[in-house]
Every structure is written in C-alpha cells, then in structure tokens.
Design an enzyme around this catalytic site. Structure first.
Site, PDB file in Angstrom:
ATOM      1  N   LYS A  79      30.079  42.195  43.952  1.00 41.87           N
ATOM      2  CA  LYS A  79      28.703  41.620  43.669  1.00 41.87           C
ATOM      3  C   LYS A  79      27.575  42.473  44.181  1.00 41.87           C
ATOM      4  O   LYS A  79      26.659  42.741  43.453  1.00 41.87           O
ATOM      5  CB  LYS A  79      28.788  40.173  44.656  1.00 41.87           C
ATOM      6  CG  LYS A  79      29.627  39.192  44.005  1.00 41.87           C
ATOM      7  CD  LYS A  79      29.555  37.911  44.809  1.00 41.87           C
ATOM      8  CE  LYS A  79      30.422  36.850  44.226  1.00 41.87           C
ATOM      9  NZ  LYS A  79      30.440  35.658  45.184  1.00 41.87           N
TER      10      LYS A  79
ATOM     11  N   LYS B 230      44.078  50.886  36.316  1.00 32.11           N
ATOM     12  CA  LYS B 230      45.543  50.447  36.927  1.00 32.11           C
ATOM     13  C   LYS B 230      46.613  50.913  36.199  1.00 32.11           C
ATOM     14  O   LYS B 230      47.482  51.405  36.692  1.00 32.11           O
ATOM     15  CB  LYS B 230      45.466  48.925  36.492  1.00 32.11           C
ATOM     16  CG  LYS B 230      44.196  48.277  37.347  1.00 32.11           C
ATOM     17  CD  LYS B 230      44.426  46.573  36.987  1.00 32.11           C
ATOM     18  CE  LYS B 230      44.201  46.196  35.544  1.00 32.11           C
ATOM     19  NZ  LYS B 230      42.757  46.313  35.290  1.00 32.11           N
TER      20      LYS B 230
ATOM     21  N   SER C 224      30.264  29.779  44.897  1.00 31.16           N
ATOM     22  CA  SER C 224      29.313  30.901  45.189  1.00 31.16           C
ATOM     23  C   SER C 224      27.715  31.098  44.940  1.00 31.16           C
ATOM     24  O   SER C 224      27.078  31.673  45.524  1.00 31.16           O
ATOM     25  CB  SER C 224      29.962  32.359  45.299  1.00 31.16           C
ATOM     26  OG  SER C 224      29.825  32.803  43.599  1.00 31.16           O
TER      27      SER C 224
END
Length: 782
Positions: A728, A368, A685
């Site tokens: 994931k 970043k 989740s």
C-alpha cells in the site's frame, strides 16, 4: 547267538569293564558298530577273551562335574554284548555290539589297564499296555515314526515295520529313539528314564520335533523343485515360441524383446521396480504383437525404464556461492534470499534433511520463478517447472490407471522423466489457482507429494510402484494464500515477496532488464541506450505494477523498434530520452491524479491490496433527498459493504462531534461509490476512507489531496490493523502522495521497511476515527 533279554540280564556279571563313548548313546536292543581307540585295545581284547560283556557309558560335557575322582562319565549307561571284532590293516579294531540292559555305575573298582566298575541293572517301571492313554501314546508315536520314515531318505521302510512288530512296549521307545536324529543330551535323558510312560512321552516329543524339521525341509525341497521345473518348462515353451514365430515370419519381435531385456539389465531400478518390469516383460514376450494390450504393456515398460529411479545430480552446496548467485540474479528481496541461504546451509550440514517446502507468495513479476532457477544453479541440481493454474483433475498429479485408454503418469512423474534425475529443484507454479470438480481435488493429491514424512513412497496410479520423492527439492509459488487449502498450506513455509519500489525497479531495469532485452533482440550497447530519465518515466507513467513484467515488455518494445531501424540500415547510437517515449511507446498510460480528483467534499483516498500489489482507491460519497437509504456501488464484496454500514453508523452516532446535523439522515439518501466499478473489491481496510468520505461530505470539509489512508473501523470508532502495508505504501508513492494514515498497530510494519521505501512519505499513526479526520481532512472554515 540270540539269547533274549532275560537270559542276558541273568547272566550279566556284577562287575563290567567300562568303554567310554564320546558322541553316542547306546540303547538296549540297539546293534551298533564302533571303531575302538588304540587306548581301549587292551579292554577289547579282555572282553573278547572273557564273557564278551562290557558297559558302554557316554562321557559328560566338560562343564559338568565328574563322578568323584573318576573320569567325567554319566552314571547311567548300557550293558552290551560284543558280537564281532575285526582287526583292520591299519591296526585299528572295529567291533559290533548289541545293547542289553540299562545299568547304573555304583563305583569304579579299577582304572588300570582299563576301567572296571561295579554296576546295578536298572529295571523298567512297567505299565499296563491295555491302558487307553498308553495305547493312544503308542499309536501316536507309531504314526509319527511312520511319517518320519516316509520323509527321511536315511531310514528304510523296514524300520517302521520293525517298530510295528515290537513285542514289548518298553522296547518301542528304545527302538524309535535309536533311529531318530536327537541331541546327545536328549538321548541321555531318554536312556536314564526307567519309567516306560515317561520314556514314551520323551521319545514322542523328540519324534514330533524331527517330523516338523523334515516337513519344512520337504516343503523347501518341493518349492525348489517346482521352481526348477517351471524355469525348465518356461525355457522349453519359449524356445517353441521362437520356432513358431520364425515359421510365421515374426522373428523380428524377438529382437525387440531382447532389446528390452538388455535395457532392463542395464537400468538402475529399485527392487520393486525391477520385479514389476521383469513380470511385465515376460507377459509382453508371450503376447501377440497384434493384440491391443501389446502396445499398452510396451509403453508401460518404456516409462519404467526411462524414469530416474536411482539417478541423481551430484549436489554441491556452497553457502557463499549460493549467496553470490542469488545476489547476482535478484536485486533486493534480502529477507527471502537470507531464508533460502539458511535453508541451503542446513542442507549442507544435514544432506538427508526432509523439508521444509518453500512457498513463494507475491504479486506477478517479482521474481518467484527465477528464484527457483537460481536455487537450482546454486546447488548444481536440474530445474523443472510445471504450472498448476486451472488444474482440476486429480489425475494430473497422480496419473490415470492403466485400464483407461491413453493413460499416462501424472505431471510429477512426467517432469522427473523429462529432467532425468531424481533430485531436481521442482517448482509447482500457481499453486493457489488449483481447482476441483467431479474428477477429484488435485490439492488433496498434492498433500502426499509435498509431505516429507510420506513422499518417499509416492504412488502414481499409472505406475503403481512406490517412487521416492524425498530427494526432490519442491518449491511452490502463488499470488495469495487465501485460496490455498489449509491442509496443503500447513505443509509449506510461506516466504512473501512484496512489490518493488520505483527505485528498486530502476536498479533492476539498469542491471538486468535492459541488457537482457538488448541481447534478446540482437542489439549491442553501442546501438541502443535508454537514459535513466526515460526509465523513470516508463516506471511511473507507463507501467504501474508491483513487479517488473510490464516494465520489461515496454523495454522490449523499444528494442524491437530500434532493431527495425538497424535492420533497415540505420547506424549509430540510438539514445532514448524521456521526451522520446511517446515515439516508442505512445501516450502515457498513468497520471498522478490523486490530488486533482479531490476537488469537492465527499471524496477520500484509500489504499487497497490486490494480487498485483497495492493500489489507491477513491471513495466517493453523495447525499440527496430521500428516506434513509444507503446505496453501495462499485462491485463491493460483503465485508466491504459491512465496513460501509459501520462507517455510516459511526458518523450518525458522532454527528454532533463532527459538526453536522444530528438528523441529517432522516430525509436523506446516502450513496457510496468506489470507482473502477467493473473490478470486484472486498476487505475491511477501506473502512477509514469510507468514514472520512462521509464526514467530508456531511461537514463540507475537503479531504487533503496528498493523503491516503487505510484501516478497519469499529462501531466505537477504533482503527484496527490491516495487512499489505508495504504494498500500500508503494502504491501511495507511485501515485505521488506524500502522507499515509495507518493504524497505530501497523507501526512495526513500517519500521521493518527499507529506508528508501519510507523516503518522501510522512506516516500518521492513528487509534481512532477522530484522529483520521484530524489528519485527513482540511480544517473546518469558520
């Protein structure tokens, strides 16, 4: 010869020679000198030889119609009496005439050698001088005229005295208007007014207008005079101060003030900034150097003079060059780089573009900060970065007021002073970690900084001078958006940087990390080589992360150990292979343990998203005799606990379909545990993994060892979509898993992923918990 008006009117002939006047209106009782044109010489000679009466009429403007076929003259004029004529050496004639009475031209009876007209005397419509309204009008006119005489340098005091002693009120208007500066048309209107009341009103209006003009001129003149006197007084006092300081041995201070004045004269400041600086410098010059405030004012002036108010870098935007710079500095991140290039392309077309504010969101170590540096390189701007992590004081952004001891501007102004230009690329790092306490909310102060509609007048509490931040290209970074206040988030455009796959990390390590670490440790390519096999093992067994920061640290550790050998005199190439890593990095830190951990029923593998990227998550379930109690451990948040409750409720409601006893819960306690108990966990989740673990425990079916799953469940058994799919999937690949169970509605997120990320992974998209159990558990043994 001073006959009164009555005698003159009685002796006035019915036919008068007419003298045309261009720029003047003559009133009764008005004595006027005139220069006679050569064309009117014969007329003047005849008047002098005759009874000395002549009519004076003003010429009409060219736009007005003439009277019949005669020259364009007004019908109303003034009969005058010639008192004196002088023949000048240049053959011109000057006459002195006195207005007698108003006349009206009835007709012209001759035009050659001069104009002669038949005239009628206009009698005034008299008024009752004892009338209160007339008296008030007269008094007001006299008061106004008195003020005009006082303010006008062209009128002597005798003019008011003469007006005060006028015996006839009908003469007062003519006397006053003859002394006023009134337009030609207004004078003609007053001359044509035979109603004395109306005439006084018109004269009073004209006098009032002139008084207003004179008062305004007087105020302006007074202000100018006071300013000149102040400047002279300041100069005199300053010279006295210099003499006193010289006698006290403080003449060095004058050099310091002179230096500041020179710097101020050469500095490029805004109008407001220069005005404040000059005022503060004047204060400083009058101040004793020993005073406590002296250093405060001096520091304040230094800040004003050193800030880049108008200085800017010469910006050059080339879209193709920007694309090359981004590709050279960063591997992958194609979506993010495309958005940055689009942003720069719009700025190339529209340089005065305001906004948007780009916000890079992603796990640590994905590049970043370096993206901001690349943008600065691509545009030719300077780069400045400040970290907002842990900032809790609003003054860190807006600065402290000068009344505080040791006050300074905020970090924004300090950064601009450091970089020296008003249009840098300004990176606000860790914007998601700003705090707030009794000292204010820094995120609220950032609202003005990051709002393109109002940051052109940003006000720092220390400076208290508007500073233009609209030319600054602000970029913010963070790991998550959940902790960024909504109002601040609304001002930014989110660009998400996902974690890297193992293949991405191989490219990054080969192209960037190894050459950079080798150079930073003084090594050459012929002294150190790290094989691809070694790099792959470092990635999979030593650094399990979303970014590449720990990977670079591991490479740096290898470089340091090789540098130590080189410094000890060893020569030759050191080739680090896969089997050599334990010598350089010690024992491996991570193992592909997912399949090995699922050896008994009641364990399922879930997937979780964290700030550092994706992680695998084991859910363990245990059953014991008890009284219908559900125990949850592993630092689970409220949302995750609710998911566990929902999973248990679904299993109980569908016990028969799963193949377990209906009353299994009557005399049992259920314990759900998520290992890594010291790490807080939350989110919905893990619902499918909890349902699978409970179903596995109660049915005795073993969960498949190479399968991971994620998704939110409902009491009806529906599987709802979740976020962080790419992270994931990367976590599943790092753990050596080959199948991922995902909600059906997340299929689009998988299709958007790069082909190499999907390679080696089988995806099962499910709509219900039944589908999860079918795909995630081994078949029931007959």
């Amino acid at each position: 010869m001073e006959p009164d008006g009555t005698i003159l009117e009685a002796s006035l002939p019915a036919e008068l020679p007419i003298l045309t006047i261009d720029d003047m209106v003559i009133f009764p009782h008005m004595i006027v000198p005139l220069v006679v044109r050569e064309t009117d010489a014969e007329l003047v000679n005849a008047v002098v030889a005759g009874d000395r009466f002549l009519g004076c009429v003003t010429r009409q403007p060219e736009s007005e119609e003439a009277i019949g076929e005669q020259p364009p003259l007004h019908r109303i004029g003034c009969a005058t009496q010639l008192h004196k004529m002088l023949q000048m050496p240049d053959e011109t004639r000057r006459i002195l005439i006195r207005g007698v009475v108003r006349i009206r031209i009835d007709e012209f009876i001759a035009t050659e050698p001069y104009q002669v007209a038949r005239v009628t005397v206009l009698e005034d419509i008299e008024v009752d001088e004892s009338d209160e309204e007339i008296q008030a009008l007269k008094q007001s006119l006299l008061n106004t005229f008195e003020e005009i005489v006082e303010l006008s340098p062209a009128l002597p005091e005798e003019a008011f005295v003469q007006a005060l002693n006028v015996p006839d009120i009908s003469m007062l208007g003519d006397l006053v208007v003859s002394a006023l500066e009134v337009s030609l048309s207004a004078r003609q209107e007053i001359l044509e007014s035979v109603d004395v009341r109306q005439r006084l009103a018109l004269v009073h209006k004209a006098a009032h207008e002139q008084l207003i003009r004179l008062q305004a001129a007087h105020r302006l003149s007074t202000d100018i005079q006071e300013e000149i006197e102040k400047t002279q007084r300041d100069y005199y006092l300053r010279e006295q101060l210099k003499a006193i300081q010289k006698q006290l041995g403080e003449e060095g201070e004058g050099e310091e003030i002179a230096e500041l004045r020179q710097r101020l004269a050469e500095a490029e400041l805004t109008e407001g900034g220069r005005e404040v600086a000059e005022r503060e410098l004047d204060r400083l010059a009058r101040m004793n150097p020993a005073a406590a405030e002296y250093s405060v004012v001096r520091t304040y002036l230094e800040w004003i003079l050193e800030l880049p108010w108008l200085e800017r870098s010469e910006e050059h935007i080339d879209v193709e060059q920007a694309q090359c710079v981004l590709d050279k500095d960063h591997y992958d991140l194609n979506d993010v780089k495309d958005r940055i290039v689009e942003y720069l392309a719009v700025r190339q077309i529209k340089p005065d573009l305001k906004g948007p504010i780009l916000c890079f969101i992603g796990p640590p170590g994905v590049g970043k900060t370096s993206l901001g540096q690349s943008i600065a390189r691509a545009t030719g701007r300077e780069f400045i970065r400040i970290s907002l992590g842990g900032v809790r004081d609003e003054a860190e952004i807006r600065g402290h007021r000068r009344t505080y001891v040791g006050a300074l501007p905020g970090r924004i102004i300090q950064g601009l002073r450091t970089v020296g230009t008003s249009n840098p690329v300004f990176m606000l790092d860790e914007v998601d970690k700003i705090g707030a306490d009794f000292r204010g909310d820094p995120s609220a102060a950032l609202l003005e900084v990051l709002d393109p509609a109002q940051n052109d007048t940003f006000s720092d509490h220390y400076l208290e001078i508007p500073f233009d931040l609209s030319r600054v290209m602000f970029i913010t970074t963070g790991n998550v958006t959940a902790t960024i206040p909504p109002a601040l988030l609304d001002r930014m455009e989110i660009l998400r940087l996902p974690g890297y796959s193992d293949e991405d990390k191989m490219h990054i390590a080969t192209r960037y990390l190894v050459p950079r670490q080798r150079a930073e440790h003084g090594l050459r390519a012929r002294e150190l080589r790290i094989t691809k096999g070694a790099l792959r093992r470092i990635i999979s067994n030593y650094t399990r992360e979303a970014g590449v920061r720990n990977l670079e640290r591991a490479i740096g550790t290898i470089c340091r150990k090789v540098a130590r050998r080189v410094a000890a005199g060893e020569t030759g190439l050191v080739s680090v292979k896969r089997d050599d890593l334990e010598e350089f990095l010690g024992h491996q830190q991570f193992f592909h343990e997912a399949a090995e951990r699922i050896t008994v029923p009641g364990v399922a593998t879930g997937l979780a998203w964290t700030e550092a990227g994706g992680e695998i998550l084991f859910v363990e379930a245990s059953r014991m005799p008890g009284k219908k109690t559900l125990t949850l451990t592993g630092q689970l948040g409220d949302v995750m606990q609710e998911s566990a409750q929902a999973a248990l409720s679904w299993v109980r409601a569908n016990a028969q379909a799963i193949g377990i006893e209906r009353d299994f819960y009557e005399k049992s306690d259920i314990h759900l545990h998520v290992p890594s108990g010291a790490t807080p966990k939350d989110g919905p989740s893990a619902g499918v993994a909890m349902a699978a673990a409970l179903a596995s425990l109660l049915s005795g079916r073993l969960a498949k060892g190479d399968v991971a799953m994620t998704g939110e469940i409902t009491l009806r058994g529906k599987v709802l979509p979740v976020g962080g799919i790419k992270e994931k999937v990367l976590a599943a690949k790092r753990a050596g898993l080959h199948t991922v169970i995902l909600p059906a509605e997340n299929e689009g997120a998988v299709l958007d992923m790069e082909e190499d990320l999907r390679e080696g992974i089988g995806f099962v998209f499910v709509d219900s918990v039944d589908d999860v159990l079918t795909a995630g558990l081994e078949p029931a043994q007959q």
